[in-house]
Design an enzyme around this catalytic site. Structure first.
Site, PDB file in Angstrom:
ATOM      1  N   ILE A 124       0.888  -1.164   0.000  1.00  0.00           N
ATOM      2  CA  ILE A 124       0.000   0.000   0.000  1.00  0.00           C
ATOM      3  C   ILE A 124       0.924   1.211   0.000  1.00  0.00           C
ATOM      4  CG2 ILE A 124      -0.282  -0.119   2.550  1.00  0.00           C
ATOM      5  CD1 ILE A 124      -3.022   1.261   2.171  1.00  0.00           C
ATOM      6  N   SER A 125       0.647   2.166  -0.865  1.00  0.00           N
ATOM      7  CA  SER A 125       1.513   3.345  -0.969  1.00  0.00           C
ATOM      8  C   SER A 125       1.435   4.174   0.310  1.00  0.00           C
ATOM      9  CB  SER A 125       1.083   4.213  -2.150  1.00  0.00           C
ATOM     10  OG  SER A 125       1.202   3.493  -3.350  1.00  0.00           O
TER      11      SER A 125
END
Ligand code: SAH
Length: 290
Positions: A124-125
């Site tokens: 997940i960024s």
């Protein structure tokens, strides 16, 4: 879950390396940094020009976060606002409404400004990258518009898009790992975007995002959450005149590109910043570690 890809931000650099190497390589704003533990791998933080970013804004943020005082989604959003990454009320409202804790693996420090492993060699960024992309796409995420999120992973950004375009719009996620799509659906079902998923204005699909998702094209906004060696043609074709595509491009050295399709169908490309994302690739390549 694979353990080969580890996501790091600037503060994870060992102090010795941090002190002994110059921060000349990158003068860009904060970026997502990936670091692969295998020394033979191309995902080496030491090769990343942004790993040693000298960006003073980021350093101030790092000091703040290191204090551990950010433990609420609202607090995370306020800090991103304070440091100018979130600039609009709308993006702040949406990031406040979608609790990041619902999208990260259990026990992860949800509100830290850091990318995190989600399994299957994906991440997940970091919140600042999500905020940056929402800001860049805001004008193309107005109520009723169509948005495509390629490499939708946890579903976090697709959920944000869905809240922005509302029930009359479309927010379509495409992700090539079926298990991640199943997980993303569960995440969204717990979030403020649950009703939009139920009603169908938000959809999360299994597919090769390099082909886009023709069913709901053309799109006002397309976001790609993985780095492509070059901009995939189908994504440009599926962009509406007046539409915008935000996509990381490159291999070891990557740049976040902003692609605008003009009303006459011509395309303008500019570089926003240096970044580090996982590759936009085939499912097989990703599962064997690229
Ligand atoms: N933006 C998401 C995930 C980022 S990681 C988030 O923040 O949660 C990049 C994602 O792109 C991964 O989930 C990976 O599985 C996916 N991906 C990589 N290549 C792809 C492809 N060809 N088609 C669809 N998804 C892809």
């Amino acid at each position: 879950m694979s353990s080969s890809v580890v996501a790091y931000t600037f503060r994870h650099i060992p102090p010795l390396i941090h002190r002994s190497l110059p921060s000349l390589f990158c003068r860009h704003p904060p970026c997502t940094v990936l670091f692969k533990s295998s020394s033979s791998s191309s995902y080496c933080g030491l090769l990343n020009p942004c790993y040693f970013t000298g960006n003073s804004l980021f350093r101030r943020m790092e000091r703040f976060w290191a204090g551990g005082s950010v433990n609420k989604n609202k607090g995370m959003v306020e800090h991103l606002q304070r440091y100018g990454i979130i600039q609009s009320k709308k993006v702040a409202e949406v990031m406040e409404a979608v609790d990041r804790a619902l999208f990260v693996p259990d026990g992860s420090p949800a509100y830290e400004d850091s990318p995190m492993q989600i399994g299957f060699n994906a991440t997940i960024s970091a919140p600042h990258m999500h905020a940056t992309c929402l800001q860049l796409l805001e004008k193309n995420l107005q109520p009723g518009m169509h948005a495509l999120d390629v490499g939708s992973g946890t579903g976090y950004l697709t959920a944000c898009f869905a809240l922005m375009v509302g029930p009359q719009g479309r927010a379509i996620g495409v992700e090539h790992i079926p298990e991640l799509v199943a997980m993303a659906i569960k995440n969204v079902e717990k979030s403020t975007a649950a009703q939009l998923l139920k009603d169908g204005s938000l959809a999360l699909n299994v597919g090769d995002g390099r082909e886009g998702w023709p069913e709901f094209a053309p799109y006002d906004a397309i976001h790609v959450g993985a780095a492509a060696p070059e901009i995939p043609k189908p994504l440009i074709e599926q962009l509406k005149p007046g539409g915008r595509l935000v996509i990381p491009v490159g291999n070891i050295f990557q740049e976040l590109k902003v692609v605008d399709k003009n009303e006459d169908g011509s395309v303008t490309v500019r570089t926003e910043t240096s970044v580090r994302y996982v590759p936009l690739t085939s499912r097989e390549a990703q599962l064997r570690g690229y």
